[in-house]
Write an enzyme that holds these catalytic residues in place. Structure first.
Site, PDB file in Angstrom:
ATOM      1  N   TYR A 288      -2.850  17.479   4.575  1.00 60.80           N
ATOM      2  CA  TYR A 288      -1.969  16.585   5.334  1.00 60.80           C
ATOM      3  C   TYR A 288      -0.528  17.074   5.452  1.00 60.80           C
ATOM      4  CZ  TYR A 288       0.589  14.410   1.421  1.00 60.80           C
ATOM      5  OH  TYR A 288       1.420  14.152   0.364  1.00 60.80           O
TER       6      TYR A 288
ATOM      7  N   GLU B 127     -10.667   2.185   3.509  1.00 59.89           N
ATOM      8  CA  GLU B 127      -9.409   1.491   3.773  1.00 59.89           C
ATOM      9  C   GLU B 127      -9.741   0.226   4.543  1.00 59.89           C
ATOM     10  OE1 GLU B 127      -6.067   5.023   3.661  1.00 59.89           O
ATOM     11  OE2 GLU B 127      -6.536   4.099   5.597  1.00 59.89           O
TER      12      GLU B 127
ATOM     13  N   ARG C 260       4.384  10.414  -5.857  1.00 62.54           N
ATOM     14  CA  ARG C 260       5.763  10.838  -6.116  1.00 62.54           C
ATOM     15  C   ARG C 260       6.320  10.033  -7.284  1.00 62.54           C
ATOM     16  NH1 ARG C 260       5.116  10.006  -0.781  1.00 62.54           N
ATOM     17  NH2 ARG C 260       6.230   8.003  -0.866  1.00 62.54           N
TER      18      ARG C 260
ATOM     19  N   THR D 116      -4.219   0.405   5.666  1.00 59.11           N
ATOM     20  CA  THR D 116      -4.758  -0.334   4.530  1.00 59.11           C
ATOM     21  C   THR D 116      -3.984  -1.625   4.280  1.00 59.11           C
ATOM     22  OG1 THR D 116      -5.468   1.710   3.491  1.00 59.11           O
ATOM     23  CG2 THR D 116      -5.300  -0.212   2.077  1.00 59.11           C
TER      24      THR D 116
ATOM     25  N   HIS E  77       0.834  -1.211   0.000  1.00 58.48           N
ATOM     26  CA  HIS E  77       0.000   0.000   0.000  1.00 58.48           C
ATOM     27  C   HIS E  77       0.866   1.258   0.000  1.00 58.48           C
ATOM     28  CE1 HIS E  77      -3.261   2.756   0.927  1.00 58.48           C
ATOM     29  NE2 HIS E  77      -2.647   3.128   2.031  1.00 58.48           N
TER      30      HIS E  77
ATOM     31  N   GLU F  99      -8.907  -2.699   6.771  1.00 61.00           N
ATOM     32  CA  GLU F  99      -7.865  -2.884   7.776  1.00 61.00           C
ATOM     33  C   GLU F  99      -8.307  -3.909   8.820  1.00 61.00           C
ATOM     34  OE1 GLU F  99      -6.508   0.788   9.463  1.00 61.00           O
ATOM     35  OE2 GLU F  99      -6.980   1.967   7.673  1.00 61.00           O
TER      36      GLU F  99
ATOM     37  N   LYS G 177      -9.893  12.100   7.749  1.00 55.38           N
ATOM     38  CA  LYS G 177     -10.015  10.791   8.374  1.00 55.38           C
ATOM     39  C   LYS G 177     -10.943  10.785   9.592  1.00 55.38           C
ATOM     40  CE  LYS G 177      -6.584   8.459   6.208  1.00 55.38           C
ATOM     41  NZ  LYS G 177      -6.680   7.102   5.650  1.00 55.38           N
TER      42      LYS G 177
END
Length: 395
Positions: free
Chosen positions: A229, A184, A126, A329, A117, A186, A238
């Site tokens: 963020y 997500e 990036r 995640t 992830h 989890e 979130k």
């Protein structure tokens, strides 16, 4: 009295015995276990004298606070009692009960423990960087501190969040409902007994403190998150909601699911080292409006649940009964193993087909359900139940 029989292939047989909190027809919530498709009232099964008074509580916290030796004792007592005749009044069909948030959540931390992830998001955000992982990622379990008050039980509707966002074409930030609402998939881990401020929980001792595991959906507003963020990390993107499954699977039921974590290279620092770092062989499924769209494998996670708890406390931070920490995640190496839609649709550039429609992020009315199974004792598989939420329009 009633003798209960359980189908051989039930995911909730005697090798599971999860804990939850239920009510019937508006009665006060009480502690139960699950056997096949029945909720079994533990107070009526085991009595409520002495230490068993905790089964009349409206959360699992008083029971969890009694510690691991007590968890072992009670699990054995439940198994023995369910093999015999069970008081009829203790047995409730799941269709007749309302399930409640099983724990009073004290604190909540979310980690970022999947290398697949983290690498996928690094490649997305990036693309010119030859290493998709940030320099610290293989040295420590990266995480953020979330809001415990917004953790809700499966079946709770989720209101679409609003906030600031700034898309590539926006000259200035705008305010409004999130248009890139995501999930997500989890696992969440629940602390049964914590540590005092100024002390640490060693990685090899963490399992003495971890009561059990739940499915965990960390709903994520990707457009709000992207704008806010830097430099301090997730906040409003979130904090609006996270959903957990209603049944807590004891770590004692997951012993057969233990597997080694992937090779951790470079070697981790001493406080994260373990005699045998363990992960869990848990297979998840994510259903989007009833269609399974991805199957994330928890066995691929780089960081152990024990290492995450050790890292949480290494600076002397206290943990408490009812603390929840989530894995981040869960994603595997294959496209159909990605646990978030931002990965699955590659940031929205590669839509997937859901019930005949091309989809990227969540629309109002969408319903997401996480399910999972793991190896149990005697060659059986055990289940986690469901973790479901439906999206309502912004208010």
């Amino acid at each position: 009295m009633t003798a209960l029989s359980v189908p051989e292939d039930s995911l909730f047989g005697l090798d599971n015995l999860p804990y939850g909190v239920y009510s019937v027809d508006g009665s006060a919530p009480r502690v139960a276990t699950r056997l096949d498709n029945h909720a079994i009232d533990l107070g009526l099964l085991l009595g409520t004298d002495g230490d068993n008074a905790v089964f009349e509580a409206s959360t699992l916290n008083p029971f969890m606070a009694q510690g691991r030796a007590r968890w072992v004792e009670v699990r054995a007592a439940i198994g023995e009692a369910l093999r015999g005749d069970v008081p009829h009044e203790a047995i409730h069909s799941l269709t007749d009960v309302t399930m409640h948030l099983p724990v009073e959540v004290a604190d909540y931390v979310d980690f970022y423990a999947s290398e697949h992830h983290a690498s996928n998001l690094g490649r997305l955000f990036r693309p010119d960087n030859p290493d998709p992982l940030m320099p610290n990622w293989k040295h420590l379990p990266v995480g953020y501190h979330g809001r415990s008050a917004s953790i809700v039980v499966s079946g709770t509707d989720i209101v679409r969040p609003q906030g600031q966002r700034k898309g590539p074409q926006d000259p200035e930030p705008v305010f409004g409902p999130s248009v890139r609402l995501d999930i997500e998939a989890e696992l969440g881990f629940i602390v049964g007994t914590g540590n005092a401020m100024g002390t640490q929980i060693a990685a090899d001792e963490a399992e003495q403190h971890i009561f059990g595991a739940v499915l965990f959906n960390d709903w994520s507003a990707r457009d709000i998150q992207a704008w806010e963020y830097v430099p301090l990390g997730p906040n409003l993107g979130k904090s609006f909601a996270s959903t957990i499954s209603a049944w807590v699977i004891p770590m004692l039921a997951l012993q057969e699911a233990k597997v080694s974590v992937p090779d951790q290279d470079p070697q981790v620092l001493s406080y994260l080292q373990m005699k045998q770092p363990w992960g869990l062989d848990v297979d998840l499924e994510v259903a989007w409006n009833g269609q399974t769209v991805t199957r994330p494998p928890y066995a691929e996670m780089y960081w152990s649940p024990a290492q995450m708890l050790a890292h949480t406390t290494v600076n002397g931070a206290p943990t408490r009964t009812g603390d929840v920490y989530a894995s981040g995640t869960i994603s595997g190496p294959e496209k159909d193993q990605r646990g978030a839609f931002i990965e699955l649709t590659w940031g929205g550039a590669e839509p997937i087909t859901v019930n005949g429609e091309e989809r990227t992020f969540l629309l109002d009315g969408d319903e997401i359900t996480l399910t999972a199974t793991a190896p149990g004792a005697n060659g059986h598989r055990i289940g986690f139940g469901e973790c479901t939420g439906r999206i309502l329009p912004a208010r």
